[in-house]
Design a protein around this motif. Sequence first.
Motif, PDB file in Angstrom:
ATOM      1  N   PRO A  35      10.233 -23.788  66.918  1.00 20.50           N
ATOM      2  CA  PRO A  35      10.085 -22.555  66.147  1.00 20.50           C
ATOM      3  C   PRO A  35      11.178 -21.573  66.536  1.00 20.50           C
ATOM      4  CG  PRO A  35       8.512 -22.585  67.947  1.00 20.50           C
ATOM      5  CD  PRO A  35       9.243 -23.902  67.994  1.00 20.50           C
ATOM      6  N   ASP A  36      11.245 -20.428  65.818  1.00 22.50           N
ATOM      7  CA  ASP A  36      12.435 -19.603  65.958  1.00 22.50           C
ATOM      8  C   ASP A  36      12.266 -18.203  66.501  1.00 22.50           C
ATOM      9  OD1 ASP A  36      14.373 -21.413  64.297  1.00 22.50           O
ATOM     10  OD2 ASP A  36      12.487 -21.293  63.202  1.00 22.50           O
ATOM     11  N   LEU A  37      11.185 -17.514  66.118  1.00 23.19           N
ATOM     12  CA  LEU A  37      11.204 -16.089  66.452  1.00 23.19           C
ATOM     13  C   LEU A  37       9.821 -15.508  66.711  1.00 23.19           C
ATOM     14  CD1 LEU A  37      11.934 -14.008  63.250  1.00 23.19           C
ATOM     15  CD2 LEU A  37      11.508 -16.418  63.149  1.00 23.19           C
ATOM     16  N   ALA A  38       9.834 -14.302  67.290  1.00 22.62           N
ATOM     17  CA  ALA A  38       8.593 -13.580  67.560  1.00 22.62           C
ATOM     18  C   ALA A  38       8.585 -12.306  66.727  1.00 22.62           C
ATOM     19  CB  ALA A  38       8.485 -13.246  69.040  1.00 22.62           C
ATOM     20  N   VAL A  39       7.453 -12.063  66.071  1.00 21.47           N
ATOM     21  CA  VAL A  39       7.300 -10.867  65.238  1.00 21.47           C
ATOM     22  C   VAL A  39       6.369  -9.922  65.985  1.00 21.47           C
ATOM     23  CG1 VAL A  39       6.524 -10.010  63.005  1.00 21.47           C
ATOM     24  CG2 VAL A  39       7.585 -12.278  63.180  1.00 21.47           C
ATOM     25  N   LEU A  40       6.917  -8.802  66.425  1.00 14.79           N
ATOM     26  CA  LEU A  40       6.159  -7.891  67.278  1.00 14.79           C
ATOM     27  C   LEU A  40       5.554  -6.788  66.416  1.00 14.79           C
ATOM     28  CD1 LEU A  40       8.811  -7.683  70.147  1.00 14.79           C
ATOM     29  CD2 LEU A  40       6.984  -9.375  69.817  1.00 14.79           C
ATOM     30  N   HIS A  88      20.051 -23.161  54.862  1.00 18.22           N
ATOM     31  CA  HIS A  88      19.503 -22.594  56.097  1.00 18.22           C
ATOM     32  C   HIS A  88      17.998 -22.669  56.091  1.00 18.22           C
ATOM     33  CE1 HIS A  88      23.373 -21.292  57.394  1.00 18.22           C
ATOM     34  NE2 HIS A  88      23.569 -20.572  56.315  1.00 18.22           N
ATOM     35  N   GLN A  89      17.463 -23.492  56.956  1.00 24.21           N
ATOM     36  CA  GLN A  89      16.021 -23.631  56.952  1.00 24.21           C
ATOM     37  C   GLN A  89      15.362 -22.331  57.407  1.00 24.21           C
ATOM     38  OE1 GLN A  89      15.270 -27.104  59.262  1.00 24.21           O
ATOM     39  NE2 GLN A  89      15.737 -26.121  61.194  1.00 24.21           N
ATOM     40  N   PRO A  90      14.154 -22.062  56.896  1.00 22.55           N
ATOM     41  CA  PRO A  90      13.509 -20.795  57.221  1.00 22.55           C
ATOM     42  C   PRO A  90      13.158 -20.714  58.701  1.00 22.55           C
ATOM     43  CG  PRO A  90      11.992 -22.242  56.043  1.00 22.55           C
ATOM     44  CD  PRO A  90      13.348 -22.891  56.001  1.00 22.55           C
ATOM     45  N   GLY A  91      13.235 -19.495  59.224  1.00 26.57           N
ATOM     46  CA  GLY A  91      12.788 -19.272  60.592  1.00 26.57           C
ATOM     47  C   GLY A  91      11.266 -19.269  60.625  1.00 26.57           C
ATOM     48  N   ILE A  92      10.699 -19.923  61.637  1.00 23.54           N
ATOM     49  CA  ILE A  92       9.240 -19.936  61.784  1.00 23.54           C
ATOM     50  C   ILE A  92       8.895 -18.987  62.926  1.00 23.54           C
ATOM     51  CG2 ILE A  92       7.195 -21.367  62.204  1.00 23.54           C
ATOM     52  CD1 ILE A  92       8.642 -22.248  59.681  1.00 23.54           C
ATOM     53  N   GLY A  93       8.095 -17.958  62.612  1.00 22.84           N
ATOM     54  CA  GLY A  93       7.817 -16.929  63.605  1.00 22.84           C
ATOM     55  C   GLY A  93       6.350 -16.831  63.961  1.00 22.84           C
ATOM     56  N   VAL A  94       6.102 -16.301  65.163  1.00 18.60           N
ATOM     57  CA  VAL A  94       4.717 -16.072  65.572  1.00 18.60           C
ATOM     58  C   VAL A  94       4.480 -14.559  65.633  1.00 18.60           C
ATOM     59  CG1 VAL A  94       5.206 -16.166  68.075  1.00 18.60           C
ATOM     60  CG2 VAL A  94       2.902 -16.674  67.221  1.00 18.60           C
ATOM     61  N   LEU A  95       3.356 -14.145  65.089  1.00 17.26           N
ATOM     62  CA  LEU A  95       2.998 -12.730  65.061  1.00 17.26           C
ATOM     63  C   LEU A  95       2.320 -12.376  66.384  1.00 17.26           C
ATOM     64  CD1 LEU A  95       2.725 -10.221  63.079  1.00 17.26           C
ATOM     65  CD2 LEU A  95       0.374 -10.992  62.757  1.00 17.26           C
TER      66      LEU A  95
END
Lengths: 451, 307
Positions: A129-134, A91-98
Amino acid sequence: MAIKGGDLAKLLPKRKGCKDCGFPTCFAFAMKVASGAEDIDKCPHLDPKVKEQIREMLAPPILPVTLGKGERALTIGEEEVVFRHEKTFYHQPGIGVLISDKESETDWERKLKAVLEMTFERIGRILRPDLAVLWAESGDEGKYLELVKKASDASADLPLVLMAPLDLALKALEVCGKDRRPLIYAVTKADLDGYFPKLKEAGVPVAVKGGLEELPEVTERLKAEGMKEIVLDTGSRNLWEVVKEQILLRRAAIKQGFRPLGYPTIVFPCFMADDLEGQYMAASALVTRYAGIVVLSDFVPEYLYPLLTLRMNIYSDPRVPMTVEAKLYEINAPSPDSPLLVTTNFALTYFAVAAEAEATKVPSWLLVQDTEGLCVLAAWSTGKFNGETIAMAVKKLGVEEKITSKKIVIPGLLARIKGELEDELPGWEVVVGPREASGLSSFLPEFAGRG
Amino acid sequence: MAQWKVPVEAYKGRILEVTIGRGSKAVKIGGENVFAFNQTFDEGQWPNSPKVAVEVWDREPLGWSEGILKVYGDSVKDPAQWTKKVVDELSPDLLFFYLISTDPNEEDRSPDEAARVVKAAYEAAGGVPFIVYGVGNDSKDPEVLRKVAEALKGENLLIGPAIKEDYEPIAQAAKDFDHCVSSQAPMDINLQKEMDVKLSRILPKEKIVLDPLAPCVGVGLEYGFSIFERQKHAAVSFGDEMMQMPMLANFSFEVWKTKEAKENEKMGIMWEEMTAMAYLVAGANILVVRHPETYRRVKGMIESYKG
């Protein structure tokens, strides 16, 4: 650490000949269960405690965690090896934006748009990319909940990380909904007593933050409460320190089979460098070293695209040859009277041939035939690349309608198929090209000049 | 809760320490008995951090990005001046001097002329060690590299690539004139080992560096990455003496050949930096880079490591 059928059989009740599981013996059943082909539930005589013990033994050494839902859901964990050449990474890592609640709404919108819409295509695959880090950075609860609302409204599926003090994170969970399965970041040792049963009831994945010596205690406690979707953060923010800890965690889970550390990780390059360039460099090292979620402070295409490409490379399966799409490629804007080159769909062969042909500046067509990822000689020797298969590809891909030159250049290693290809493709001139792609630099200009 | 023991590992093998160059700027590589960036728990020693070489050509570069040319200015018109400029601007660990003009399919510069150009550049470098590479042509390289080796006798260059077709005369030249040689086996561990055995009959193992080829991000990096890891394993974990030479990751040429790097310099730099990071983690002892920004950044990353 794969479990052996024999070890499993010892735990079964051994009611001689009951066959209630459908197998002739306990041992036969155990072998199937160990390989994952049967469920342990098929044995009706097991003590629930033993059953739980067996389930534990069968679980992957690094448990899976799924964030988000639907088409954008992100699963991490379930890795089985320390080095990709030992088998593969899964499973490749999720790339997230802060995204901080201190930033302007314009920035929120821009970053949400980036995570949702930035996509790249490479060798027929879509990279994104995969996700948002809030991040609750401001200390203003209202502001944070506004950000969470904005992010949940932007997309129903986007995986989120709620990076906030636990009270606030739990409030945020109500705003975005449990169904979207965000990751709550983070539980520490100090929180353990105050937040049950609230955390458990939330039923979403949680991150645990703490030093390596603290993490096992916290994860064991969560597990005892029935919470298994856990992500680890060692708290270090120095790249090489984090790299070492990633290695240590991977060894603990895989080589030692130490369950309390058998969870995927989250890492924060966004806090490891002063500028984006440094962050992305750090991220690249962590993609090669086991990170489960990688958080960056912003997405820019010039940096994100190489990172996503690197991720695809590292998580490609070494047991399966890398392929490119089998089709007719255009090199240097060819016209119908440009020559046609043919090669296999093994990616390295394609890259070499395409790059060399492009460098000559000679317009040409490149027919990539599907050889299931085998290189020229291997494909030929297994019957996947010969006069017949090339002629089939020529017909299937409508080459004859596009190319009037009727000149086809075959790899020099396959000089022997010239005759059979001529038989299969009447009216075509079959030319034997160079043995190596590097030979195209002199071959192609000369061949084109000959007209 | 189960008691946890920190997973300390101990390894049988050690990478040989190889010195390139001479005098105060000579560079030592290898010597470790652990994996890169990984001697977490006193598992062993990693005495020499990875070194970075900057790519220079024996003629004016064609198609190089503006950002590089801006740094070097007109100096690139003359290899010796260019070399001096790189040394002044970056003080690199090493220079990677590429004899691209000797390619028989291109300019076909003579061995004598090539040797003259290398010597002039070397003298302008103020003692920074040189890696000198031919174009990989098995009939031309041996002649060229022999002349180069002779012209810079005793300077302990790293010359190469010695490939399976021409390793003998190249290694012999390295031996005769006291240089190191790079053993190039294109992503093939078995061939690499075979080459190492043969080369080590000609010159000491401490004079050999491995070059398994290093494809860049997007163009086969995964193969190179795993070959580097596997060779390091063979050397360190399994103690295979014929794999214990340090490794060179030469990817700058490939990076800057990609469409992405050619079309967008900012992306090209990141492409090169990420390729560098991947090979550092995989265990490379020397990296070859092209862009000055990549050099500074990658050096910074290596220096930020506190063993």
